[in-house]
Motif scaffolding. Sequence first.
Motif, PDB file in Angstrom:
ATOM      1  N   PRO A   1       0.835  -1.209   0.000  1.00  0.00           N
ATOM      2  CA  PRO A   1       0.000   0.000   0.000  1.00  0.00           C
ATOM      3  C   PRO A   1       0.868   1.257   0.000  1.00  0.00           C
ATOM      4  CG  PRO A   1      -0.597  -1.493   1.807  1.00  0.00           C
ATOM      5  CD  PRO A   1       0.686  -1.998   1.231  1.00  0.00           C
ATOM      6  N   SER A   2       0.375   2.299  -0.650  1.00  0.00           N
ATOM      7  CA  SER A   2       1.054   3.594  -0.568  1.00  0.00           C
ATOM      8  C   SER A   2       0.796   4.225   0.786  1.00  0.00           C
ATOM      9  CB  SER A   2       0.550   4.526  -1.675  1.00  0.00           C
ATOM     10  OG  SER A   2       0.739   3.931  -2.935  1.00  0.00           O
ATOM     11  N   SER A   3      -0.413   3.984   1.304  1.00  0.00           N
ATOM     12  CA  SER A   3      -0.735   4.412   2.668  1.00  0.00           C
ATOM     13  C   SER A   3      -1.916   3.578   3.142  1.00  0.00           C
ATOM     14  CB  SER A   3      -1.065   5.909   2.706  1.00  0.00           C
ATOM     15  OG  SER A   3      -2.189   6.180   1.899  1.00  0.00           O
ATOM     16  N   GLY A   4      -2.208   3.690   4.421  1.00  0.00           N
ATOM     17  CA  GLY A   4      -3.280   2.885   4.987  1.00  0.00           C
ATOM     18  C   GLY A   4      -2.774   1.512   5.397  1.00  0.00           C
ATOM     19  N   THR A   5      -3.652   0.767   6.048  1.00  0.00           N
ATOM     20  CA  THR A   5      -3.244  -0.549   6.543  1.00  0.00           C
ATOM     21  C   THR A   5      -4.302  -1.591   6.239  1.00  0.00           C
ATOM     22  OG1 THR A   5      -4.277  -0.120   8.682  1.00  0.00           O
ATOM     23  CG2 THR A   5      -1.916   0.417   8.480  1.00  0.00           C
ATOM     24  N   ALA A   6      -3.889  -2.845   6.333  1.00  0.00           N
ATOM     25  CA  ALA A   6      -4.822  -3.960   6.190  1.00  0.00           C
ATOM     26  C   ALA A   6      -4.405  -5.050   7.169  1.00  0.00           C
ATOM     27  CB  ALA A   6      -4.814  -4.488   4.758  1.00  0.00           C
TER      28      ALA A   6
END
Lengths: 286, 301
Positions: free
Chosen positions: B57-62
């Motif tokens: 991801p470029s940003s954010g989370t999973a």
Amino acid sequence: MTASVRAELLRLLRWPTTMVLGGVWLLMNLSFAYVFPYLSYRSAVADGDTRLAAVLLEDVSMAQLPPTLVQGMPMFGGAIVLILAALATGSGYGWTTWKTVYTQGPSRLRAVGGTLVALAMIIAGLVLVTLALDVAAGAAIMALESQAVVWPGATDLARGVGAGLLITAMFGAFGAVLGVLARSPALAVGLGLVWALVAENLLRGVAGLLGPLETVTDLLPGTAAGSLAGALGAVGESAGGGDPGANGGTPGVLSVLDGGTASALLAAYAAVFVVALLLIVRHRDI
Amino acid sequence: MNDTIVVTDQLTKRYGGRTAVDRVDLTVRHGEVYGFLGPNGAGKTTTLRMLLGLARPSSGTARILGGRPGSPAVLRRVGALVEGPGFYPYLSGRDNLRVLARYRGVGGTEVEDALDTVDLRHRAADRFKAYSMGRKQRLGGAGALLGRPDLLILDEPTNGLDPAGMADMRRLLRRLAEGGQTVLLSSHLLGDVQQICDRVGVIASGRLVAESTVDDLRETSGVRLRAEPVDLAVRTLARVTSAAVHREPEGLLRIELPADRCAALARALVHAGVDVHEIGPIDQSLEDAFFEMTGTVEVAS
């Protein structure tokens, strides 16, 4: 890692490309190291040129096994191993099999590490099969000519096998990293062959005219591979270029570096290529 | 017990100046079949690739199964088929699965079971390159089933299948969910999703524009009626309700009211002297809802 190696061995050993390239190398090695020299020997005998005949028979004798084993590896053997490795890693992008493998659970490094180890095992096997074939061919010729078999010393033989492994390992690592960099088997093979067969030779030729460049060309991967073969006694073209084989030597065999320096350089190149490959695989999106 | 299997928080992927996935928050719960809907290029596959660790991801989370996407501990519990089946063309179907089984650390019995599950055992000795598109897709499904994963992530799993194969795949996915496995599938085949999914997320232009149950997305969107005279009907409706009344072609009227108001409207119209020929709730198909949602976003962007 064991699971990855077992998986990669299964798919690489059943790959027709592995068998074809291995077969091509063995055929070339047998032809240029034994069959053609022996035919030349028979021709010299028929012509009554006993001096040339003696030289040619010595070339295919068992005592010359270590240099004979490695003489074709700096150029043709290395190119074939490079092609195999580039196809092994690069094809996974075209077939999208890397993606399938990475979703099965191994970490990326374990998966690609399995490929590298499996490739190393196959390449080592190829060097050993080449040795066995050379032993058989040399023994057959000595038997045909009713000559006594004079074995090389164990140390010399070990050096020959070790040099063969080192040269092919370097080319294998080079091909593998090219396959990953290019994400395409065709581009990787093309770039690798252009470098190994053309670019290095051209640079060495230019270095004869441009002195400072010689410092660089003396440290190139092909120079190291050719020098290691030369250090074992293989006869090659003169350092600084020239028409390959014009002096009766084997293309790619050089006498630029001593054996120790060439070995260290080959090991360093192989290590750099492997580390670069692992870094790319770890950080790049699939 | 936490029954969340997949959760993303502002998950974003940018390629240069283009945003392929834009701040997506989705949640997949244990044991459900979750449909990830969107037109081509909406960001479905990119999202799934991030969930599997194939793309960062470029940003954010999973979080998947409580862990980081792409970690070996998580992937051992996930079966995936993303961007079509990727196999070695020179190997047979069975040998391809054996390679994957070695990677996953499962035995040959699982390979045969997976071949049976996707009905491919009779052609398992054929080379992958000789397979039809449908068989390749089935083999991809078999590869995803190896190791009996807790979560299946399937990208367009019915691609290339004939109608019977599609029906088989739908039944298989439902069976897996009933057996406790969770399925996250992307598709643009709304019929498939409507038939097998418990919940859906709709993505358009990289943004998750809806996440709900299929029934909620298909919820009635008003009341439609045919009445004469139309003008009297409109005046009557305006008197008994403040909801907007829309004239539609062929003499139809649409009122933005809950469906349970049908009976009251009918009584008022008849009492006012209007002939009511038909009246009923508007049943919106998933397709209607999909086009409405994705179309809205396209206009907005």
